[in-house]
Write a protein that holds these residues in place. Structure first.
Motif, mmCIF file in Angstrom:
data_model
loop_
_atom_site.group_PDB
_atom_site.id
_atom_site.type_symbol
_atom_site.label_atom_id
_atom_site.label_comp_id
_atom_site.label_asym_id
_atom_site.label_seq_id
_atom_site.Cartn_x
_atom_site.Cartn_y
_atom_site.Cartn_z
ATOM 1 N N ARG A 1 3.099 74.541 65.958
ATOM 2 C CA ARG A 1 3.677 73.217 66.186
ATOM 3 C C ARG A 1 3.899 72.968 67.674
ATOM 4 O O ARG A 1 3.595 71.892 68.204
ATOM 5 C CB ARG A 1 4.979 73.078 65.405
ATOM 6 N N TRP A 2 4.435 73.994 68.366
ATOM 7 C CA TRP A 2 4.674 73.844 69.799
ATOM 8 C C TRP A 2 3.360 73.696 70.574
ATOM 9 O O TRP A 2 3.255 72.899 71.504
ATOM 10 C CB TRP A 2 5.464 75.036 70.342
ATOM 11 N N SER B 1 0.565 72.475 69.465
ATOM 12 C CA SER B 1 0.032 71.144 69.180
ATOM 13 C C SER B 1 0.760 70.078 69.986
ATOM 14 O O SER B 1 0.134 69.157 70.542
ATOM 15 C CB SER B 1 0.136 70.843 67.687
ATOM 16 N N SER B 2 2.076 70.196 70.071
ATOM 17 C CA SER B 2 2.856 69.227 70.851
ATOM 18 C C SER B 2 2.484 69.293 72.327
ATOM 19 O O SER B 2 2.325 68.257 72.994
ATOM 20 C CB SER B 2 4.352 69.498 70.670
ATOM 21 N N ALA B 3 2.340 70.518 72.855
ATOM 22 C CA ALA B 3 1.958 70.674 74.260
ATOM 23 C C ALA B 3 0.578 70.076 74.510
ATOM 24 O O ALA B 3 0.346 69.419 75.536
ATOM 25 C CB ALA B 3 1.986 72.144 74.649
ATOM 26 N N VAL C 1 -0.852 67.607 72.895
ATOM 27 C CA VAL C 1 -0.738 66.143 72.858
ATOM 28 C C VAL C 1 -0.184 65.617 74.181
ATOM 29 O O VAL C 1 -0.696 64.640 74.752
ATOM 30 C CB VAL C 1 0.154 65.707 71.679
ATOM 31 N N VAL C 2 0.846 66.266 74.703
ATOM 32 C CA VAL C 2 1.452 65.819 75.959
ATOM 33 C C VAL C 2 0.465 65.939 77.116
ATOM 34 O O VAL C 2 0.321 65.016 77.943
ATOM 35 C CB VAL C 2 2.728 66.636 76.244
ATOM 36 N N SER D 1 -4.428 73.879 72.601
ATOM 37 C CA SER D 1 -4.458 73.412 71.212
ATOM 38 C C SER D 1 -4.921 74.502 70.255
ATOM 39 O O SER D 1 -5.717 75.377 70.609
ATOM 40 C CB SER D 1 -5.384 72.204 71.107
ATOM 41 N N THR E 1 -9.227 68.617 69.339
ATOM 42 C CA THR E 1 -8.542 68.100 70.529
ATOM 43 C C THR E 1 -9.537 67.601 71.565
ATOM 44 O O THR E 1 -9.319 66.580 72.221
ATOM 45 C CB THR E 1 -7.660 69.202 71.145
#
Length: 455
Positions: free
Chosen positions: A54-55, A57-59, A61-62, A281, A287
């Motif tokens: 999850r982390w 994936s969030s990184a 995206v950012v 990712s 991605t």
């Protein structure tokens, strides 16, 4: 006690025996699990891998979002930096203006106005009238000659305009325009750094102008050659032609050093953030696909913003300049390389997205790859049936197939990164060439043939 009788022994069926065996194995597994000691300091089992994913994936995206937002700014900054610091780029931008009829007409009008402001037709007529009066010419003739001032002025202006048109459509004007802009670019850098310039100047309201004194001298020579000897008495004229007018130019002048730094590094920062987002990712191909499409969308947005800026620019100049059509042409010419860069980056994003899709794990991508593999296999079989074989080379390529693909992709990336002026055509051509080379790798690759089993 009498004899006892007993029935036949009960033999469990196969299903019952299997159930008993499974229950025994289940009990054994539970017993072993209960005997495993729990590590000290470790609490109840948690979903650690899921949290890590999850982390990541969030990184991703950012990082991709930041790269997408910085990409348009980086493109504009790189374009502005090149126009300000690269003389060849600047000359390539403004030199074509000298051959455009709209700009030629605007420059001819500017030259004509400058020359006519120095030729006093009324004073010439007064001198002629005074001479006629001294010669005791009939007063009616003198009066009639004095009434010719307006038509004569119009005739002289038409004569000067005709000569100016000949000047601006000659090869001499094209050469003089290009040379003046080449010399003026050095002064542009000086102006951006706050120093003064002789040929190129930035006004307080953001007018970028070039001096036309050399063109005036050329026009004076042509006028004298055509019989207007009074033109030789015209002094040096300080006249200029506005190449661009925008209040942002003054801000650029004040932020010149920062603009050069940003234009140099910001595109690389955006590219680095994009690469970092893909590497972080957990689904890299997915991605990469999103990143390519986001990059293309950012370039589309920049193109729309450029069109809006063009409309606002011309609207602001409406009523402020005499030739709005010339200002429109100049804007389009100055933005030529910027538009080309926007198209190039947008096409590059589409190519990256397409490559990521073809290499991804979606059902359609797998189906396409399987179909391509079958087609290549049929081609290989057809070639081998006719005695064509890659032999040991094909076996080596088969063993190092991933390395060969990486070399092809790396060379394609180097071609685009090292190109002086990458274009959309170069991106498409490089992508097609890389695809052909990867296909050749697949055709050359030949799996080793297993030896036939012995008797």
């Amino acid at each position: 006690m009498g004899p006892t009788t007993s029935g036949p022994p009960i033999v469990p069926t196969d299903v019952e025996a299997r159930l008993v065996e499974l229950e025994r194995e289940n009990a054994e597994l539970r017993r072993r699990l209960q005997q495993v000691p729990e590590p000290a300091g470790v609490g109840p089992r948690t979903d650690g891998p899921r949290t890590t994913h999850r982390w990541r994936s969030s990184a991703a995206v950012v990082l991709v979002l930041l790269a997408t937002l910085l990409a348009p700014v980086g493109v504009v900054a790189a374009w502005a930096k090149a126009e300000l610091t690269d003389t060849d780029r600047y000359v390539a931008t403004v030199a074509p203006l000298a051959s455009d009829p709209v700009v030629q007409s605007a420059v001819a009008g500017r030259l004509t106005a400058a020359v006519m402001s120095r030729i006093e037709v009324g004073e010439l007529l007064d001198e002629v009238v005074a001479g006629l009066e001294e010669a005791e010419v009939a007063p009616r003739a003198v009066t009639a000659l004095g009434a010719l001032e307006a038509p004569l002025t119009s005739g002289v202006e038409s004569f000067v305009r005709s000569a100016a048109d000949r000047v601006v459509t000659s090869e001499a004007f094209v050469s003089a325009w290009e040379q003046a802009n080449r010399v003026a670019h050095a002064e542009l850098v000086a102006v951006m750094e706050g120093e003064g310039g002789e040929l190129l100047q930035v006004g307080e309201d953001g007018q970028l102008t070039i001096q036309l004194a050399g063109m005036i001298e050329l026009l004076k020579e042509r006028l004298v050659e055509r019989g207007l000897g009074v033109a030789a008495n015209i002094p040096t004229v300080d006249v200029s032609f506005t190449i661009m007018q925008t209040t942002q130019l003054v801000e650029v002048q004040n932020r010149y050093a920062q603009l050069v730094t940003v234009g140099t590094w910001l595109p690389w920062v955006a590219l680095g953030l994009l690469a970092a987002g893909v590497l972080v990712s957990t689904h890299r191909m997915r991605t990469l696909l999103v990143a390519g499409l986001a990059l293309t969308a950012a370039m589309v947005a920049l193109g729309i913003a450029l069109a809006i800026a063009r409309g606002l620019y011309l609207q602001a100049l409406s009523g402020e300049v005499l030739r709005l059509d010339a200002a429109e042409l100049v804007f389009d010419q100055v933005a030529t390389f910027l538009r080309a860069t926007v198209r190039t980056v947008g096409v590059l994003g589409l190519v990256v997205a397409l490559a990521a899709y073809l290499g991804g794990g979606s059902a359609s991508a797998r189906s396409l790859r399987a179909g391509a593999a079958r087609s290549l296999g049929r081609v290989q079989t057809w070639g081998e049936s006719r005695g064509w074989s890659t032999g040991p080379v094909g076996q080596w390529v088969d063993e190092h197939r991933g390395f060969a693909r990486g070399v092809v992709i790396g060379l394609a990336a180097l071609v685009l990164l090292l190109a002086a002026d990458p274009t959309a055509g170069l991106v498409i051509g490089t992508a097609v060439a890389a695809g052909v080379l990867v296909t050749l790798v697949e055709l050359v690759a030949r799996a080793p043939v297993s030896p036939a089993p012995s008797a």
